[in-house]
Design an enzyme around this catalytic site. Structure first.
Site, PDB file in Angstrom:
ATOM      1  N   CYS A 131       0.838  -1.198   0.000  1.00 41.66           N
ATOM      2  CA  CYS A 131       0.000   0.000   0.000  1.00 41.66           C
ATOM      3  C   CYS A 131       0.873   1.248   0.000  1.00 41.66           C
ATOM      4  CB  CYS A 131      -0.928  -0.002   1.213  1.00 41.66           C
ATOM      5  SG  CYS A 131      -2.005   1.446   1.310  1.00 41.66           S
ATOM      6  N   CYS A 134      -0.426   3.958   2.336  1.00 45.26           N
ATOM      7  CA  CYS A 134      -0.144   3.712   3.751  1.00 45.26           C
ATOM      8  C   CYS A 134       1.336   3.870   4.095  1.00 45.26           C
ATOM      9  CB  CYS A 134      -0.589   2.297   4.136  1.00 45.26           C
ATOM     10  SG  CYS A 134      -2.272   1.855   3.679  1.00 45.26           S
ATOM     11  N   ASP A 135       2.207   3.303   3.251  1.00 46.08           N
ATOM     12  CA  ASP A 135       3.610   3.137   3.635  1.00 46.08           C
ATOM     13  C   ASP A 135       4.607   3.948   2.819  1.00 46.08           C
ATOM     14  OD1 ASP A 135       2.700   1.298   5.500  1.00 46.08           O
ATOM     15  OD2 ASP A 135       2.923  -0.397   4.127  1.00 46.08           O
TER      16      ASP A 135
END
Length: 301
Positions: A131, A134-135
């Protein structure tokens, strides 16, 4: 008999359990792997409201703790099938355990497809990611690679190009399946390099990813990267429940925002449901919607 049995102990399932208990109904959450779902893989979560930064494992634990403190029951089992009639279901597990329920919420999630390389699972959260939203921030000013050729891979590469020093976009074919406008926008990025007709043969690194070993038309090539974002699709694990709900072409529950299905006592929530955006926040929203719909159905009996 439980009022609600929830299949899946990720954010959607645990949120649903909290809402069911708040409505005064009994609930059991059945999870086959580990409570918390995919988010537990993320080393840090910084896009969930209320937390500036928290590890995925800790956030998953908090979801579980909240549901249990509300009175939800939990079991570590793998569900094999759901039988019975409307309003009187039996949830059967591979171990032989069976649980009776008036309604069932399927929140089994969808796992990212992996590349199938040696050591890949051990590096998840330590260089191997799924992701970019997200990351991606954790790889600011570092070189990364994206594996895939669809819109998800192209969008990940675009997002990462704004943060990372270099983005290698690796695809096994000579052209991308994603939108041509995204491809052209990426071609204009100075820090994006397309590596086509190529495949990742190996991941190097014991505790953290250090480099990728590629098979290219020119021969073997090693890329020094800090992160690899795998974007080769997701796979929902709900085929066993297809007699109770319609599935779309991708195998996702063909349900809308109401989380209802063709069976009035069966509901679908989270990443296993067909929707445009699969994120932690949308999974939590689904859990609430499915729980309220299930409680409304029970009250109508």
């Amino acid at each position: 008999m439980y009022d609600v049995v929830i299949v899946g102990g990720g954010p959607a399932g645990l949120t649903a359990a909290t809402y069911v208990r708040r409505a005064g109904k009994s609930v059991l959450v059945i999870e086959k792997d580990g409570f918390g779902g995919q988010i537990a893989w993320s080393p840090r979560v910084e896009n969930f409201p209320g937390f500036v930064s928290i590890s995925g494992a800790e956030l998953g634990d908090r979801f579980l703790q909240q549901a249990m403190e509300q009175g939800a029951e939990v079991e570590l089992e793998e569900v094999s099938e759901i039988t019975g009639t409307v309003g009187d279901r039996t949830v059967k597990c591979l171990s032989g355990a069976e649980f009776k329920a008036r309604t069932v919420i399927i929140a089994a999630g969808a796992k990212p497809r992996m590349l199938g390389l040696s050591g890949e699972e051990a590096l998840v959260g330590n260089g191997v990611c799924f992701c970019a939203v997200c990351d991606g921030i954790f790889y600011k000013d570092k070189p990364v690679a994206v594996a895939g050729g669809g819109n998800s891979a192209l969008q990940d590469a675009m997002l990462l190009s704004e943060k990372c020093s270099k983005v290698y976009l690796i695809h096994r074919r000579d052209s991308f399946r994603g939108e041509s406008k995204l491809v052209e926008a990426l071609r204009k990025k100075d820090n994006v390099e397309f590596i086509l007709n190529s495949a990742i043969n190996a991941l190097n690194g014991d505790t953290e990813l250090r480099s990728l070993l590629l098979r290219t038309p020119e021969g073997e090539r090693e890329l020094q990267v800090s992160g690899l974002f795998v974007a080769v699709g997701h796979k929902p694990d709900i085929a066993a429940f297809s007699p109770l709900m319609a599935l779309d072409d991708g195998g996702y529950a063909d349900s809308d925002e109401s989380c209802t299905t063709m069976s009035p006592d069966i509901f679908a929530a989270g990443d296993c449901r067909r929707k445009k955006v699969h994120q932690l926040t949308t999974a939590v929203a689904d859990g609430a919607a499915a729980a309220l719909a299930a409680c409304e159905y029970i009250d109508s009996l």
